[in-house]
Design a protein around this motif. Structure first.
Motif, PDB file in Angstrom:
ATOM      1  N   LEU A 228      96.285  50.919 -39.927  1.00 40.47           N
ATOM      2  CA  LEU A 228      95.744  49.561 -39.862  1.00 40.47           C
ATOM      3  C   LEU A 228      95.443  48.997 -41.242  1.00 40.47           C
ATOM      4  O   LEU A 228      95.716  47.824 -41.529  1.00 40.47           O
ATOM      5  CB  LEU A 228      94.468  49.554 -39.014  1.00 40.47           C
ATOM      6  N   THR A 229      94.869  49.815 -42.108  1.00 42.21           N
ATOM      7  CA  THR A 229      94.414  49.301 -43.403  1.00 42.21           C
ATOM      8  C   THR A 229      95.508  49.292 -44.463  1.00 42.21           C
ATOM      9  O   THR A 229      95.424  48.506 -45.417  1.00 42.21           O
ATOM     10  CB  THR A 229      93.221  50.132 -43.916  1.00 42.21           C
ATOM     11  N   ARG A 230      96.548  50.120 -44.305  1.00 45.22           N
ATOM     12  CA  ARG A 230      97.546  50.243 -45.375  1.00 45.22           C
ATOM     13  C   ARG A 230      98.945  49.772 -44.969  1.00 45.22           C
ATOM     14  O   ARG A 230      99.755  49.452 -45.837  1.00 45.22           O
ATOM     15  CB  ARG A 230      97.619  51.689 -45.857  1.00 45.22           C
ATOM     16  N   ALA A 231      99.229  49.745 -43.663  1.00 46.49           N
ATOM     17  CA  ALA A 231     100.533  49.229 -43.225  1.00 46.49           C
ATOM     18  C   ALA A 231     100.387  47.852 -42.585  1.00 46.49           C
ATOM     19  O   ALA A 231     101.193  46.951 -42.834  1.00 46.49           O
ATOM     20  CB  ALA A 231     101.182  50.198 -42.234  1.00 46.49           C
ATOM     21  N   THR A 232      99.349  47.681 -41.758  1.00 47.24           N
ATOM     22  CA  THR A 232      99.145  46.397 -41.094  1.00 47.24           C
ATOM     23  C   THR A 232      98.472  45.392 -42.013  1.00 47.24           C
ATOM     24  O   THR A 232      98.661  44.181 -41.869  1.00 47.24           O
ATOM     25  CB  THR A 232      98.290  46.590 -39.816  1.00 47.24           C
ATOM     26  N   THR A 282     107.658  50.468 -30.251  1.00 46.91           N
ATOM     27  CA  THR A 282     107.371  49.065 -30.563  1.00 46.91           C
ATOM     28  C   THR A 282     106.254  48.948 -31.592  1.00 46.91           C
ATOM     29  O   THR A 282     106.310  48.101 -32.501  1.00 46.91           O
ATOM     30  CB  THR A 282     106.994  48.311 -29.277  1.00 46.91           C
ATOM     31  N   LEU A 283     105.225  49.791 -31.479  1.00 47.06           N
ATOM     32  CA  LEU A 283     104.135  49.756 -32.461  1.00 47.06           C
ATOM     33  C   LEU A 283     104.645  50.100 -33.849  1.00 47.06           C
ATOM     34  O   LEU A 283     104.247  49.473 -34.841  1.00 47.06           O
ATOM     35  CB  LEU A 283     103.034  50.738 -32.047  1.00 47.06           C
ATOM     36  N   ALA A 284     105.520  51.098 -33.951  1.00 44.27           N
ATOM     37  CA  ALA A 284     106.068  51.459 -35.263  1.00 44.27           C
ATOM     38  C   ALA A 284     106.876  50.306 -35.859  1.00 44.27           C
ATOM     39  O   ALA A 284     106.793  50.045 -37.066  1.00 44.27           O
ATOM     40  CB  ALA A 284     106.941  52.706 -35.133  1.00 44.27           C
ATOM     41  N   LEU A 285     107.619  49.613 -35.020  1.00 38.35           N
ATOM     42  CA  LEU A 285     108.455  48.518 -35.511  1.00 38.35           C
ATOM     43  C   LEU A 285     107.629  47.293 -35.916  1.00 38.35           C
ATOM     44  O   LEU A 285     108.016  46.551 -36.824  1.00 38.35           O
ATOM     45  CB  LEU A 285     109.469  48.120 -34.438  1.00 38.35           C
ATOM     46  N   THR A 286     106.514  47.070 -35.250  1.00 36.16           N
ATOM     47  CA  THR A 286     105.725  45.855 -35.485  1.00 36.16           C
ATOM     48  C   THR A 286     104.423  46.136 -36.233  1.00 36.16           C
ATOM     49  O   THR A 286     103.521  45.294 -36.228  1.00 36.16           O
ATOM     50  CB  THR A 286     105.396  45.171 -34.141  1.00 36.16           C
ATOM     51  N   ALA A 287     104.309  47.297 -36.878  1.00 34.83           N
ATOM     52  CA  ALA A 287     103.048  47.685 -37.524  1.00 34.83           C
ATOM     53  C   ALA A 287     102.618  46.731 -38.624  1.00 34.83           C
ATOM     54  O   ALA A 287     101.434  46.697 -38.980  1.00 34.83           O
ATOM     55  CB  ALA A 287     103.173  49.103 -38.098  1.00 34.83           C
ATOM     56  N   GLY A 288     103.522  45.926 -39.170  1.00 33.71           N
ATOM     57  CA  GLY A 288     103.159  44.981 -40.210  1.00 33.71           C
ATOM     58  C   GLY A 288     102.641  43.660 -39.688  1.00 33.71           C
ATOM     59  O   GLY A 288     102.306  42.775 -40.485  1.00 33.71           O
TER      60      GLY A 288
END
Length: 391
Positions: A228-232, A282-288
């Motif tokens: 959450l803090t470093r990819a999102t 889907t979470l891995a693909l949209t983590a940003g």
């Protein structure tokens, strides 16, 4: 028909212990910085707890098999509190790692006895609901305890979260002493026969599937804070919010499983697993994308804990004559996944694949789980076809 109050008391105790098991997902960075270790090493504190659960569940179940259930539950909970006090005081990573392991042994024994006690207090048709209440303590921990631990860690340091777990366990201790019947575990079935039943061809695939599903859940969940803090790109203030969202979804998933999984367990589990494989990918693909992540997190909590609860109920239903050891084996499988998942996610991080890597590992583990179920279904179909041809 309402469940006995004692079943809800067991859920309260599991809430306190579940808070400890999961709260490190919001504390790994502060623990790593305070003790001078890497993020992967801090993540291993979750794995150490899970390993203790895997090793401890069957041995603690055998150890306390003939004890009065109330005495066993109180002893395990007392040890659990003591090691959390030790963990809150120690300046050593090694001591903290050992405290997590010993605490897990006590938690494993508690889980095995609690699941057995819960289903023994209700008729067969309410087994799913009773199991859901006990497992629901974990999901409430995710909704309330884990975010609260993250807030405590942010404001007063990670040690405050350990103190909080010890304090919250005390009301559960008193409630168990007053409300849980002091019946003994079943001695009708010899241990050898119980073990033969639990290691037979009916249960092995279910236990393996459970381990893979939980491995996927814990792999992503253990590294949710750095994701959450470093990819999102969210601030640390969003971490408790995200954990609460995951826990809210998990609570709903356990509730749904308790109500409906007994009706069509095979379909319920299969659809849940397929949805999890898609969801983690889907979470891995949209983590940003912050909005997409915050929408997916509660959905994945619902799917993960709904499917996990249905699998635990399935294990207990397949071995009603050996409920204590069935609960222990189910606990071991659950936590084998919880040990392997963070370890695999840590390897992916250490290899430099980025902060999305643990989520991709979760998706891969779900694919393996689906392949396991497909292989089992194919073998059963071939056996049935062979039997029909022989007739």
């Amino acid at each position: 028909m309402p469940l006995p109050f004692a079943v809800h008391v067991l859920g309260l105790a599991v809430f306190a212990q579940g808070t400890s098991e999961f709260m490190l997902s919001g504390l790994v960075s502060s623990i790593a910085a305070d003790l001078g270790v890497s993020l992967a090493a801090a993540g291993l504190l979750t794995s150490a707890f899970a390993v203790g659960m895997v090793v401890g569940a069957p041995f603690m179940a055998l150890f306390s098999r003939t004890w009065p259930r109330r005495r066993a539950l109180l002893l395990f909970l007392a040890v659990f509190v003591a090691v959390h006090i030790a963990g809150a005081l120690t300046p050593s990573y090694g001591v903290l790692l050992a405290a997590r392991f010993v605490g897990a042994l006590a938690n494993a024994g508690f889980w095995a006895v609690a699941l057995s006690a819960a289903v023994s207090m209700v008729p067969d048709r309410l087994r799913g609901r009773a199991t859901a209440v006990v497992v629901g303590g974990v999901t409430i921990a995710c909704v309330v305890g884990v975010p609260a631990g993250a807030v405590l860690g942010e404001r007063w340091g990670w040690r405050a979260a350990f103190w909080a777990v010890a304090v919250v366990s005390l009301p559960a201790f008193l409630a168990i002493a007053r409300c849980v019947p002091s019946g003994r575990g079943s001695e009708a079935v010899p241990v050898r026969d119980e073990l033969r039943l639990l290691t037979g061809p009916r249960l092995r695939p279910t236990l393996l599937t459970m381990a893979l599903v939980q491995g996927a859940t814990f792999c992503a969940f253990s590294y949710l804070e750095p994701l959450l803090t470093r990819a999102t790109g969210l601030t640390a203030a969003y971490v408790p919010v995200a954990l609460a969202l995951f826990g809210a979804g998990a609570f709903l998933g356990v509730t749904v499983a308790g109500r409906y999984a007994d009706r069509r367990p095979t379909a319920f589990i299969a659809y849940g697993m397929a949805a999890l494989a898609l969801g983690w990918s889907t979470l891995a693909l949209t983590a940003g994308r912050p909005v997409a992540v915050l929408v997916l997190i509660p959905l994945l909590g619902l799917l993960a804990f709904g499917t996990g609860t249905a699998l635990i109920t399935r294990v207990l239903g397949l071995a009603p004559e050996a409920s204590a050891l069935a609960g222990a084996f189910g606990t071991s499988a659950f936590n084998l996944g919880a040990a392997v998942g963070p370890w695999a996610g840590g390897l992916a991080l250490e290899a430099g694949f980025g902060y999305r890597a643990p989520v991709w590992v979760s998706a891969a583990l779900m694919v393996l789980a689906l392949l396991t179920v497909a292989a089992r279904w194919r073998r059963r179909t071939q056996v049935r076809a062979g039997t029909a041809a022989g007739c």
